[in-house]
Design a protein around this motif. Structure first.
Motif, PDB file in Angstrom:
ATOM      1  N   ASP A 378      22.062 -72.272  -1.320  1.00 59.99           N
ATOM      2  CA  ASP A 378      20.918 -72.845  -0.614  1.00 59.99           C
ATOM      3  C   ASP A 378      19.640 -72.387  -1.302  1.00 59.99           C
ATOM      4  O   ASP A 378      19.626 -71.361  -2.010  1.00 59.99           O
ATOM      5  CB  ASP A 378      20.919 -72.400   0.857  1.00 59.99           C
ATOM      6  CG  ASP A 378      20.195 -73.389   1.765  1.00 59.99           C
ATOM      7  OD1 ASP A 378      19.566 -74.331   1.235  1.00 59.99           O
ATOM      8  OD2 ASP A 378      20.264 -73.223   2.993  1.00 59.99           O
ATOM      9  N   LEU A 379      18.581 -73.132  -1.102  1.00 63.25           N
ATOM     10  CA  LEU A 379      17.252 -72.803  -1.619  1.00 63.25           C
ATOM     11  C   LEU A 379      16.241 -73.384  -0.643  1.00 63.25           C
ATOM     12  O   LEU A 379      16.273 -74.581  -0.355  1.00 63.25           O
ATOM     13  CB  LEU A 379      17.055 -73.392  -3.022  1.00 63.25           C
ATOM     14  CG  LEU A 379      15.636 -73.309  -3.598  1.00 63.25           C
ATOM     15  CD1 LEU A 379      15.196 -71.858  -3.768  1.00 63.25           C
ATOM     16  CD2 LEU A 379      15.557 -74.038  -4.933  1.00 63.25           C
ATOM     17  N   PHE A 380      15.366 -72.538  -0.112  1.00 63.16           N
ATOM     18  CA  PHE A 380      14.394 -73.023   0.866  1.00 63.16           C
ATOM     19  C   PHE A 380      13.161 -72.121   0.839  1.00 63.16           C
ATOM     20  O   PHE A 380      13.170 -71.025   0.271  1.00 63.16           O
ATOM     21  CB  PHE A 380      14.998 -73.082   2.274  1.00 63.16           C
ATOM     22  CG  PHE A 380      15.604 -71.798   2.743  1.00 63.16           C
ATOM     23  CD1 PHE A 380      14.848 -70.871   3.466  1.00 63.16           C
ATOM     24  CD2 PHE A 380      16.936 -71.492   2.468  1.00 63.16           C
ATOM     25  CE1 PHE A 380      15.391 -69.668   3.894  1.00 63.16           C
ATOM     26  CE2 PHE A 380      17.491 -70.298   2.901  1.00 63.16           C
ATOM     27  CZ  PHE A 380      16.725 -69.378   3.624  1.00 63.16           C
ATOM     28  N   GLN A 381      12.116 -72.604   1.492  1.00 62.30           N
ATOM     29  CA  GLN A 381      10.833 -71.897   1.527  1.00 62.30           C
ATOM     30  C   GLN A 381      10.590 -71.412   2.959  1.00 62.30           C
ATOM     31  O   GLN A 381      10.236 -72.210   3.838  1.00 62.30           O
ATOM     32  CB  GLN A 381       9.700 -72.807   1.070  1.00 62.30           C
ATOM     33  CG  GLN A 381       8.363 -72.098   0.943  1.00 62.30           C
ATOM     34  CD  GLN A 381       7.279 -73.010   0.382  1.00 62.30           C
ATOM     35  OE1 GLN A 381       7.365 -74.233   0.486  1.00 62.30           O
ATOM     36  NE2 GLN A 381       6.241 -72.426  -0.203  1.00 62.30           N
ATOM     37  N   PRO A 382      10.774 -70.111   3.238  1.00 61.63           N
ATOM     38  CA  PRO A 382      10.589 -69.633   4.617  1.00 61.63           C
ATOM     39  C   PRO A 382       9.117 -69.646   5.044  1.00 61.63           C
ATOM     40  O   PRO A 382       8.804 -69.834   6.223  1.00 61.63           O
ATOM     41  CB  PRO A 382      11.159 -68.216   4.573  1.00 61.63           C
ATOM     42  CG  PRO A 382      11.012 -67.778   3.153  1.00 61.63           C
ATOM     43  CD  PRO A 382      11.183 -69.017   2.329  1.00 61.63           C
ATOM     44  N   TRP A 387      10.070 -67.999  -1.731  1.00 60.72           N
ATOM     45  CA  TRP A 387      11.263 -68.850  -1.824  1.00 60.72           C
ATOM     46  C   TRP A 387      12.499 -67.971  -1.677  1.00 60.72           C
ATOM     47  O   TRP A 387      12.528 -66.845  -2.151  1.00 60.72           O
ATOM     48  CB  TRP A 387      11.323 -69.579  -3.176  1.00 60.72           C
ATOM     49  CG  TRP A 387      10.191 -70.558  -3.352  1.00 60.72           C
ATOM     50  CD1 TRP A 387       8.968 -70.312  -3.902  1.00 60.72           C
ATOM     51  CD2 TRP A 387      10.187 -71.921  -2.945  1.00 60.72           C
ATOM     52  NE1 TRP A 387       8.189 -71.435  -3.863  1.00 60.72           N
ATOM     53  CE2 TRP A 387       8.912 -72.455  -3.277  1.00 60.72           C
ATOM     54  CE3 TRP A 387      11.113 -72.754  -2.322  1.00 60.72           C
ATOM     55  CZ2 TRP A 387       8.568 -73.768  -3.022  1.00 60.72           C
ATOM     56  CZ3 TRP A 387      10.767 -74.074  -2.071  1.00 60.72           C
ATOM     57  CH2 TRP A 387       9.511 -74.568  -2.415  1.00 60.72           C
ATOM     58  N   ILE A 388      13.475 -68.506  -0.994  1.00 59.91           N
ATOM     59  CA  ILE A 388      14.737 -67.788  -0.790  1.00 59.91           C
ATOM     60  C   ILE A 388      15.867 -68.545  -1.509  1.00 59.91           C
ATOM     61  O   ILE A 388      16.055 -69.750  -1.306  1.00 59.91           O
ATOM     62  CB  ILE A 388      15.098 -67.656   0.700  1.00 59.91           C
ATOM     63  CG1 ILE A 388      14.099 -66.777   1.423  1.00 59.91           C
ATOM     64  CG2 ILE A 388      16.524 -67.122   0.879  1.00 59.91           C
ATOM     65  CD1 ILE A 388      14.262 -65.304   1.131  1.00 59.91           C
ATOM     66  N   LEU A 389      16.601 -67.832  -2.379  1.00 64.74           N
ATOM     67  CA  LEU A 389      17.813 -68.355  -2.998  1.00 64.74           C
ATOM     68  C   LEU A 389      19.016 -67.657  -2.361  1.00 64.74           C
ATOM     69  O   LEU A 389      19.005 -66.422  -2.206  1.00 64.74           O
ATOM     70  CB  LEU A 389      17.839 -68.098  -4.502  1.00 64.74           C
ATOM     71  CG  LEU A 389      16.911 -68.941  -5.394  1.00 64.74           C
ATOM     72  CD1 LEU A 389      15.501 -68.364  -5.358  1.00 64.74           C
ATOM     73  CD2 LEU A 389      17.421 -68.983  -6.821  1.00 64.74           C
ATOM     74  N   VAL A 447      21.360 -62.718  -1.600  1.00 69.70           N
ATOM     75  CA  VAL A 447      20.076 -63.287  -1.177  1.00 69.70           C
ATOM     76  C   VAL A 447      19.002 -62.775  -2.132  1.00 69.70           C
ATOM     77  O   VAL A 447      18.918 -61.566  -2.395  1.00 69.70           O
ATOM     78  CB  VAL A 447      19.737 -62.893   0.273  1.00 69.70           C
ATOM     79  CG1 VAL A 447      18.350 -63.417   0.650  1.00 69.70           C
ATOM     80  CG2 VAL A 447      20.787 -63.433   1.235  1.00 69.70           C
ATOM     81  N   VAL A 448      18.213 -63.726  -2.650  1.00 67.76           N
ATOM     82  CA  VAL A 448      17.119 -63.365  -3.556  1.00 67.76           C
ATOM     83  C   VAL A 448      15.825 -63.944  -2.990  1.00 67.76           C
ATOM     84  O   VAL A 448      15.731 -65.155  -2.742  1.00 67.76           O
ATOM     85  CB  VAL A 448      17.358 -63.906  -4.978  1.00 67.76           C
ATOM     86  CG1 VAL A 448      16.175 -63.540  -5.879  1.00 67.76           C
ATOM     87  CG2 VAL A 448      18.645 -63.353  -5.560  1.00 67.76           C
ATOM     88  N   LEU A 449      14.847 -63.066  -2.773  1.00 68.37           N
ATOM     89  CA  LEU A 449      13.508 -63.488  -2.364  1.00 68.37           C
ATOM     90  C   LEU A 449      12.638 -63.585  -3.609  1.00 68.37           C
ATOM     91  O   LEU A 449      12.515 -62.623  -4.371  1.00 68.37           O
ATOM     92  CB  LEU A 449      12.915 -62.486  -1.374  1.00 68.37           C
ATOM     93  CG  LEU A 449      11.429 -62.663  -1.024  1.00 68.37           C
ATOM     94  CD1 LEU A 449      11.184 -63.984  -0.305  1.00 68.37           C
ATOM     95  CD2 LEU A 449      10.932 -61.478  -0.183  1.00 68.37           C
ATOM     96  N   MET A 450      12.030 -64.780  -3.829  1.00 65.89           N
ATOM     97  CA  MET A 450      11.140 -65.002  -4.973  1.00 65.89           C
ATOM     98  C   MET A 450       9.703 -65.124  -4.473  1.00 65.89           C
ATOM     99  O   MET A 450       9.425 -65.901  -3.560  1.00 65.89           O
ATOM    100  CB  MET A 450      11.532 -66.286  -5.727  1.00 65.89           C
ATOM    101  CG  MET A 450      12.899 -66.248  -6.367  1.00 65.89           C
ATOM    102  SD  MET A 450      13.321 -67.859  -7.143  1.00 65.89           S
ATOM    103  CE  MET A 450      11.878 -68.153  -8.173  1.00 65.89           C
TER     104      MET A 450
END
Length: 595
Positions: A378-382, A387-389, A447-450
């Motif tokens: 998944d990839l989304f913008q919280p 951005w969260i991968l 989980v990766v926070l960008m």
């Protein structure tokens, strides 16, 4: 005065010989009487090919009223009434027959022949044996005694069982019923008929031709034209439509021109039917649990053999077996379609566009076509500026795994929207899994926070039993990011450690599941080092080229049969402000689904 009159001894010998003649005649008549009563057809032929004796069984076999007709027929005049083939389908001439080979000085073995009566199309299987009768004075072959043993019933039963065995193998070879029925049509020609066509009722309730075969490719093109222009409709009075409605087989023999005229829609239709040249037609229903689902049509045209009640019985066996296979394949296909829809619903419908970055993803399920895989990404913008991968792997496959996958993906999204940090997101998911009923609710996740900044993109990585993501530099250096963490859904408490890192212009971050590194047989698996080597070799490629190269290497290691799902998710930071960021990658267009 004769020699007998002047020589008493010679006279006695002559008298004895004369006395033997009536006895020889009586023996000959007795022999003829015995041969005449034999069930096997027997003929005696001289070296010129003239029949000097035949019994009634031979007359019946060779299509004449009496043995006398055979004995009065010119040599070689009877054989053209038949098509004579060996068991491999090669045509035989008179000189190939055992009797003629005897006179040629050979010692022929019994010959199995397929004999087709040209006038009626009747097919017989015969074993022909020939034995010599020697002239006692010269020891030359005076006659050949031919015995014809009719083994049609035995041979037909043997061939039919062999055919059904092969048909069963073909029908079980694939769950694609269109492909399978095409193989069935090829199998039926020329074993059963000159033409074979298979029609099914499609989802729209229309008659659809799914297979047609003939030995001549040019005639196949004509058959496709016939179907395109004059496809049967369900309300047709006769033919395929009638059999579909009634579920009862039909056989049409000795088809005349008048019957074709009555069936044809117009002159063009009549011309196409003439080109097919049907002499006999069998149409049998394919019946499944829900009723008639299609038909198999057999057509005899140019070959002398005609379809019979025996062929009808075999065709009905084939149709029953095919109907079961088609229905099984349709159920399988429908389950597969549902599984595909479910599986796609567990992946993001599309991946959003990140300013200044390119995004690519690949997903290849490993299970059977109707088994839902357990890998997800998944990839989304919280929230703005972040951005969260996410990538993860649920234990198992099927409906239970699908449920856990959905729970994991949506729990992580909800946790991110609650402004939880990556480690806390994984703890929230662990608690959710522990609340589920006991079962195989195990999950690994990354989980990766960008967080993009003017200088670089800051990364916060949290791992729960998952492989660390790889940072790939443009020159090919590869670095793993993150600290190992506890598998989710097993035991309390879990230990999750957050790690930080950076991603600069031109660098790529690759997230993947263990289906990548574990692809291949034991001892030949790609492994972590193999994956890093691939990343180093392909760092100069466009982002989609990197993932394509990795996926190709994985499938090659697995020889086309993955043991576990493969998921890849990659982000590349643009190398400069002038470089166009990648367009949004949709799961429908960018994910390669190996179904």
């Amino acid at each position: 005065m004769s020699r007998a009159e002047g020589n008493p001894i010679a006279g006695e010998r002559q008298t004895a010989e004369n006395a033997e003649i009536p006895e020889l005649l009586r023996l000959e008549r007795r022999l003829e009487a015995v041969l005449a009563q034999l069930a096997e057809a027997v003929t005696v032929v001289d070296e010129n090919g003239r029949t000097v004796f035949a019994n009634q069984a031979a007359a019946d076999l060779l299509g004449v009223a009496t043995p006398g007709e055979l004995m009065s027929a010119a040599p070689g005049s009877i054989m053209p009434r038949f098509q004579v083939l060996d068991e491999h389908g090669r045509e035989l001439d008179l000189e190939s027959m055992p009797g003629r080979r005897l006179f040629a000085g050979e010692n022929p073995q019994p010959l199995l022949v397929r004999n087709i009566v040209r006038a009626t199309g009747e097919e017989r299987w015969l074993v022909v044996r020939s034995s010599p009768v020697l002239d006692p004075d010269t020891d030359r072959i005076a006659y050949a005694v031919n015995v014809f043993e009719n083994i049609t019933e035995v041979k037909r039963a043997q061939l039919n069982e062999r055919f059904m065995s092969e048909a069963s193998r073909v029908l079980a070879s694939s769950m694609d019923y269109n492909e399978t029925l095409q193989q069935v049509a090829r199998l039926a020609v020329p074993r059963l008929a000159d033409w074979c066509a298979v029609d099914v009722l499609n989802e729209r309730g229309e008659i659809e031709l799914v297979a047609v075969h003939h030995a001549d490719p040019d005639k196949l093109a004509m058959a496709e034209r016939l179907d395109r222009r004059y496809r049967p409709a369900l309300d047709d009075a006769t033919g395929v439509a009638e059999v579909l409605r009634t579920g009862e087989a039909r056989i049409f023999t000795d088809i005349q021109t008048d019957a074709l005229i009555a069936y044809a829609h117009d002159e063009e239709h009549m011309e196409l039917l003439r080109m097919v040249g049907p002499q006999a037609v069998i149409i049998v229903p394919m019946i499944g649990a829900t009723g008639t689902i299609g038909t198999i049509t057999l057509v005899s045209s140019e070959s002398p053999r005609r379809l019979s009640a025996v062929d009808l019985a075999l065709a009905e066996r084939l149709a029953r077996r095919s109907g079961t296979s088609v229905e099984r394949a349709r159920i399988y296909t429908e389950r597969s379609r549902i599984a595909h829809i479910l599986e796609r619903s567990l992946l993001p419908e599309s991946l959003p566009e990140i300013p200044g970055a390119q995004i690519q993803a690949r997903y290849s399920p490993a299970g059977e076509i109707n088994e839902v895989g357990g890998d997800f990404y998944d990839l989304f913008q919280p929230r703005d500026g972040q951005w969260i991968l996410v990538i993860g792997d649920v234990c198992g496959k099927g409906p239970r795994a699908a449920g856990v996958t959905a729970l994991a993906r949506h729990t992580l999204r909800a946790a991110a929207l609650s402004e939880q940090a990556p480690a806390e997101m994984l703890r929230t998911l662990h608690r959710a899994l522990r609340l589920q009923p006991a079962g195989a609710d195990l999950c690994t996740a990354c989980v990766v926070l960008m967080e993009p900044t003017p200088e670089c993109t800051r990364l916060t990585v949290a791992l729960a039993g998952h492989q660390p993501p790889l940072r790939i530099e443009p020159e090919g250096a590869v670095t793993a990011l993150g600290e190992p963490g506890t598998l989710l859904g097993v035991l309390d408490p879990i230990d999750i450690i957050e790690s930080t890192g950076e991603l600069r212009a031109g660098e790529t971050l690759l997230l993947y599941t263990d289906g990548v590194t574990e692809a291949g047989r034991a001892g030949r698996q790609l492994g972590e080092s193999g994956l890093r080597g691939l990343c180093a070799q392909t760092a100069h490629l466009p982002l989609d080229g990197v993932l394509e190269h990795i996926e190709h290497a994985v499938l090659e290691r697995a020889t086309g049969r993955l043991r576990d799902d493969v998921a890849l998710l990659a982000v590349r930071i643009s190398s400069g402000p002038g470089e166009r960021s990648g367009a949004p990658a949709s799961s429908a267009e960018e994910s390669r689904l190996a179904f």
